[in-house]
Scaffold this motif. Structure first.
Motif, mmCIF file in Angstrom:
data_model
loop_
_atom_site.group_PDB
_atom_site.id
_atom_site.type_symbol
_atom_site.label_atom_id
_atom_site.label_comp_id
_atom_site.label_asym_id
_atom_site.label_seq_id
_atom_site.Cartn_x
_atom_site.Cartn_y
_atom_site.Cartn_z
ATOM 1 N N THR A 116 8.831 76.449 17.300
ATOM 2 C CA THR A 116 7.864 76.808 16.329
ATOM 3 C C THR A 116 7.671 78.294 16.436
ATOM 4 O OG1 THR A 116 5.544 76.685 15.640
ATOM 5 C CG2 THR A 116 6.143 76.104 18.033
ATOM 6 N N TYR A 140 0.186 73.862 22.137
ATOM 7 C CA TYR A 140 1.118 73.498 21.158
ATOM 8 C C TYR A 140 2.463 74.380 21.377
ATOM 9 C CZ TYR A 140 4.038 72.887 16.973
ATOM 10 O OH TYR A 140 4.900 72.693 15.990
ATOM 11 N N ASN A 169 6.279 77.954 8.190
ATOM 12 C CA ASN A 169 5.763 77.025 7.762
ATOM 13 C C ASN A 169 6.438 75.827 6.906
ATOM 14 O OD1 ASN A 169 3.476 78.860 8.818
ATOM 15 N ND2 ASN A 169 2.051 77.496 7.991
ATOM 16 N N THR A 187 -3.687 68.365 7.872
ATOM 17 C CA THR A 187 -4.399 69.647 8.403
ATOM 18 C C THR A 187 -3.599 70.747 7.578
ATOM 19 O OG1 THR A 187 -2.914 69.978 10.261
ATOM 20 C CG2 THR A 187 -5.032 68.841 10.604
ATOM 21 N N HIS A 188 -2.494 70.418 7.050
ATOM 22 C CA HIS A 188 -1.791 71.755 6.364
ATOM 23 C C HIS A 188 -2.440 72.123 5.044
ATOM 24 C CE1 HIS A 188 1.809 70.155 9.093
ATOM 25 N NE2 HIS A 188 1.082 71.478 9.843
ATOM 26 N N LEU A 189 -2.388 73.338 4.882
ATOM 27 C CA LEU A 189 -2.883 74.042 3.561
ATOM 28 C C LEU A 189 -2.426 73.462 2.355
ATOM 29 C CD1 LEU A 189 -4.711 76.288 2.556
ATOM 30 C CD2 LEU A 189 -2.633 77.771 2.442
ATOM 31 N N LEU A 192 -3.885 69.843 1.412
ATOM 32 C CA LEU A 192 -5.167 69.882 1.425
ATOM 33 C C LEU A 192 -5.470 70.474 -0.007
ATOM 34 C CD1 LEU A 192 -6.304 70.675 4.944
ATOM 35 C CD2 LEU A 192 -6.474 68.581 3.885
ATOM 36 N N THR A 205 -11.804 74.454 2.522
ATOM 37 C CA THR A 205 -12.169 75.500 3.016
ATOM 38 C C THR A 205 -11.324 76.685 3.463
ATOM 39 O OG1 THR A 205 -14.024 73.603 4.007
ATOM 40 C CG2 THR A 205 -13.759 76.117 5.280
ATOM 41 N N PHE A 207 -10.013 79.289 5.898
ATOM 42 C CA PHE A 207 -10.563 79.543 7.256
ATOM 43 C C PHE A 207 -10.254 80.983 7.480
ATOM 44 C CE2 PHE A 207 -8.633 75.199 8.504
ATOM 45 C CZ PHE A 207 -9.863 74.453 8.208
ATOM 46 N N CYS A 218 -5.333 84.631 6.023
ATOM 47 C CA CYS A 218 -3.982 84.669 6.830
ATOM 48 C C CYS A 218 -2.782 84.538 6.077
ATOM 49 C CB CYS A 218 -4.099 83.401 7.726
ATOM 50 S SG CYS A 218 -5.220 83.317 8.930
ATOM 51 N N ARG A 220 1.214 83.615 5.789
ATOM 52 C CA ARG A 220 2.261 82.720 6.575
ATOM 53 C C ARG A 220 3.530 82.798 5.832
ATOM 54 N NH1 ARG A 220 -0.775 82.920 9.796
ATOM 55 N NH2 ARG A 220 -1.917 81.536 10.979
ATOM 56 N N ARG A 280 -10.349 79.896 11.968
ATOM 57 C CA ARG A 280 -9.922 78.618 12.806
ATOM 58 C C ARG A 280 -9.558 79.066 14.082
ATOM 59 N NH1 ARG A 280 -5.399 74.403 10.416
ATOM 60 N NH2 ARG A 280 -4.027 76.150 10.549
ATOM 61 N N ASP A 283 -5.671 80.897 15.065
ATOM 62 C CA ASP A 283 -4.877 81.233 14.065
ATOM 63 C C ASP A 283 -4.281 82.800 13.984
ATOM 64 O OD1 ASP A 283 -4.346 78.885 12.539
ATOM 65 O OD2 ASP A 283 -6.101 79.216 11.148
HETATM 66 O O1 LIG Z 1 -7.939 73.699 5.274
HETATM 67 C C1 LIG Z 1 -7.211 74.591 5.338
HETATM 68 C C2 LIG Z 1 -5.999 74.628 6.264
HETATM 69 C C3 LIG Z 1 -5.436 75.700 6.580
HETATM 70 N N1 LIG Z 1 -5.637 76.907 6.216
HETATM 71 C C4 LIG Z 1 -5.158 78.317 6.390
HETATM 72 O O2 LIG Z 1 -3.793 78.203 5.712
HETATM 73 C C5 LIG Z 1 -2.909 78.832 6.813
HETATM 74 C C6 LIG Z 1 -1.683 77.693 7.056
HETATM 75 O O3 LIG Z 1 -2.181 76.741 7.841
HETATM 76 P P1 LIG Z 1 -1.415 75.267 8.196
HETATM 77 O O4 LIG Z 1 -1.024 74.636 6.935
HETATM 78 O O5 LIG Z 1 -2.499 74.358 9.026
HETATM 79 O O6 LIG Z 1 -0.418 75.829 9.127
HETATM 80 P P2 LIG Z 1 -0.246 76.584 10.243
HETATM 81 O O7 LIG Z 1 -1.377 76.411 11.343
HETATM 82 O O8 LIG Z 1 0.272 78.083 9.941
HETATM 83 O O9 LIG Z 1 0.979 75.890 11.363
HETATM 84 C C7 LIG Z 1 2.125 75.642 10.911
HETATM 85 O O10 LIG Z 1 2.925 76.258 10.948
HETATM 86 C C8 LIG Z 1 3.205 76.888 12.319
HETATM 87 C C9 LIG Z 1 4.413 77.942 12.535
HETATM 88 O O11 LIG Z 1 4.010 78.957 11.584
HETATM 89 C C10 LIG Z 1 3.560 75.709 13.181
HETATM 90 O O12 LIG Z 1 3.627 75.971 14.535
HETATM 91 C C11 LIG Z 1 2.765 74.417 13.074
HETATM 92 O O13 LIG Z 1 3.397 73.342 13.494
HETATM 93 C C12 LIG Z 1 2.575 74.201 11.531
HETATM 94 O O14 LIG Z 1 1.455 73.230 11.483
HETATM 95 C C13 LIG Z 1 -3.454 79.158 7.960
HETATM 96 O O15 LIG Z 1 -3.876 80.524 7.927
HETATM 97 C C14 LIG Z 1 -5.000 78.392 8.036
HETATM 98 O O16 LIG Z 1 -5.977 79.094 8.714
HETATM 99 C C15 LIG Z 1 -7.141 77.106 5.345
HETATM 100 O O17 LIG Z 1 -7.442 78.177 5.016
HETATM 101 N N2 LIG Z 1 -7.980 75.841 5.132
#
Ligand SMILES: O=c1ccn([C@@H]2O[C@H](COP(=O)(O)OP(=O)(O)O[C@H]3O[C@H](CO)[C@@H](O)[C@H](O)[C@H]3O)[C@@H](O)[C@H]2O)c(=O)[nH]1
Ligand SMILES: NC(=O)c1ccc[n+]([C@@H]2O[C@H](COP(=O)([O-])OP(=O)(O)OC[C@H]3O[C@@H](n4cnc5c(N)ncnc54)[C@H](O)[C@@H]3O)[C@@H](O)[C@H]2O)c1
Length: 327
Positions: A116, A140, A169, A187-189, A192, A205, A207, A218, A220, A280, A283
Motif C-alpha cells: 500500500t 496498517y 487508491n 469507509t472509501h470515498l 460513500l 462528510t 474530512f 486531501c 489521492r 480524519r 490522513d
Molecule cells: O467519508 C469520507 C471518506 C473519505 N474521505 C477522504 O477521501 C480520501 C480518500 O479516502 P478513502 O477512500 O478512505 O481512501 P484512503 O484513506 O486514501 O485509503 C485507501 O488508499 C490507501 C492508499 O493510498 C490504502 O492504503 C488504503 O488501504 C485504502 O483504503 C481521503 O482524503 C479521505 O479523508 C472523506 O473526505 N470523507
C-alpha cells in the motif's frame, strides 16, 4: 494453479476474474469475513477458510499444484489499525508469516503481495517513487511494510521471489457490472458518495478543508481495479522469470476530495449533499504515485486511467446493486 488469498474481496474478485479470463486455474482461500461468495468467478475454486490456518494450508499445498500465491487477504482500515493494533499485527503480520512458513515447506517460493501507499506515511513531495522513505504513520501501513521487509529477507536467504505492489487508491468496478465494491462498513470515498446519491446516507462528510492543497481537501491517486488486476498478471510473469521487485501502482494524477465529488455529480447528474468536517486522523495531505518503474519494467499500461471512467464504472455497479451482493 494460482492461490489467491482474499479472492472474494473487492480487489481480489477482480483479480480472480482476470486470471480466469486468461485461462489460469485459480484457487481462492477466503474466510468471507469481508468478502462475498457471489463475487468469486464460478470458474475458480473457493475454499472458505482462514489463510492463517497452517493445517488447512498444508492440505491445500499437498492437494493442489500451486505455482504462486497472490496474497490479498488483510485487514485494511487505517482508523481501526490505530485503535486495535493487535488485530493488524495478528492478521497482517503473524498470519502472513504462517502462510510463508507453509509455502517454504511446500517449496512454493513465489508471491505477489498486496502492499500500500500507506508504507510511505506523509511524503514531503510527489510523485512518490519507490525509493522514498518508508515511514508509515499508521499501524496498517507498518504491518504491510514489515511483510515487504520479511519477503526481502526470504529472497536473500531462501531464494524466494516476490513482487510487492504498493497500491494507491483502488476504485471503479468491472464494466460487466457483475462485481464491484461492497464493504460493510464502507469507509472509501467513492462508494460513500454513491450511498448519498442513492439516498442510503443523508450526507457525505468531507474530512478536513485545511490541508495544504489548492482547495484544502486531501489529494489521492485513484486507480481502476481492473488495471490493478492486470498489474498482478504482469507481476506473475516477473515471478515466472525468477525475479523480484517492489512497484507503486497508481495513475500519477491526483484528485482532491472536492474534485471527486464534482466528477461523481457530473457522472450521475445528482448534487451531493456535503458537510465539511474535521480531518480524519492519519490522513496524509497528498498521495500521488510515480508509476514509471512498473510501466518501464513490467510494461504496465493502464486502460481505465481517466477519472471519469473510473467513477462511471463504480456508479454502474452501485446504481445496479444498491445493496451490493445482498440482492
Ligand atoms: O467519508 C469520507 C471518506 C473519505 N474521505 C477522504 O477521501 C480520501 C480518500 O479516502 P478513502 O477512500 O478512505 O481512501 P484512503 O484513506 O486514501 O485509503 C485507501 O488508499 C490507501 C492508499 O493510498 C490504502 O492504503 C488504503 O488501504 C485504502 O483504503 C481521503 O482524503 C479521505 O479523508 C472523506 O473526505 N470523507
Ligand atoms: N482498497 C484499496 O484502496 C487498497 C489500497 C491499498 C492496498 N490494499 C490492499 O489490498 C488488499 C485487498 O483490499 P480490498 O479493498 O479488496 O479488501 P477487502 O476487505 O474487500 O478484501 C479482503 C478479503 O480478504 C478476506 N480475508 C480477510 N482476512 C482473512 C483471513 N484471515 N483469512 C481468509 N480471508 C481473509 C476478506 O473476507 C476479504 O474477502 C488488502 O491487502 C489491502 O490491504 C487495498
Amino acid at each position: 494453479m494460482i492461490l489467491v488469498t482474499g479472492g472474494a474481496g473487492y480487489i481480489g474478485s477482480h483479480i480472480v476474474r482476470q486470471l480466469c479470463l486468461k485461462n489460469e486455474k485459480v484457487l481462492v482461500v477466503d474466510n468471507l469475513s469481508k468478502g462475498h461468495k457471489k463475487a468469486v468467478d464460478i470458474r475458480a475454486k473457493l475454499i472458505v477458510g482462514d489463510f492463517g490456518d497452517e493445517n488447512l494450508l498444508l492440505e491445500i499445498f499437498k492437494k493442489y499444484d500451486i505455482k504462486a500465491v497472490i496474497h490479498m487477504a488483510a485487514q485494511s482500515l487505517v482508523g481501526e489499525s490505530m485503535s486495535q493494533p493487535e488485530k493488524y499485527f495478528e492478521e497482517n503480520i503473524s498470519k502472513t508469516l504462517s502462510l510463508l512458513k507453509v509455502m517454504l515447506k511446500a517449496n512454493v517460493k513465489k508471491m505477489v503481495f498486496s502492499s500500500t501507499a500507506a508504507v510511505y506515511g506523509e511524503p514531503e513531495k510527489w510523485p512518490i517513487t519507490e525509493d522514498f522513505p518508508q515511514k508509515p504513520t499508521n499501524v496498517y501501513g507498518y504491518s504491510k511494510l514489515v511483510i515487504e521487509q520479511c519477503l526481502e529477507w526470504y529472497r536473500q536467504i531462501h531464494g524466494f521471489n516476490y513482487v510487492s505492489l504498493r497500491y494507491f487508491n483502488a476504485a471503479g468496478a468491472d464494466p460487466s457490472g457483475d462485481i464491484g465494491e461492497d464493504h460493510n462498513p464502507e469507509t472509501h470515498l467513492i462508494p460513500l458518495i454513491f450511498k448519498v446519491i442513492l439516498g442510503e446516507q443523508e450526507e457525505l462528510t468531507v474530512f478536513g478543508t485545511d490541508y495544504p492543497t489548492p482547495d484544502g481537501t486531501c489529494i489521492r491517486d485513484y486507480i481502476h481495479v481492473n488495471d490493478l488486476a492486470e498489474a498482478h498478471i504482469l507481476a506473475l510473469n516477473k515471478l515466472n522469470k525468477d525475479e523480484s521487485g517492489v512497484y507503486n501502482l497508481g495513475n500519477q494524477k491526483g484528485f482532491s476530495v472536492k474534485e471527486i465529488i464534482k466528477v461523481a455529480e457530473e457522472v450521475t447528474g445528482v448534487k451531493v449533499k456535503v458537510r465539511y468536517g474535521q480531518r480524519r486522523p492519519g490522513d496524509p495531505a497528498v498521495l500521488v504515485a510515480s508509476s514509471e518503474k512498473i510501466q518501464k519494467e513490467l510494461n504496465f499500461t493502464p486502460k481505465f486511467g481517466d477519472i471519469k471512467t473510473i467513477v462511471q464504472t463504480a456508479w454502474e455497479w452501485h446504481k445496479n446493486n444498491p445493496r451490493g451482493y445482498d440482492r
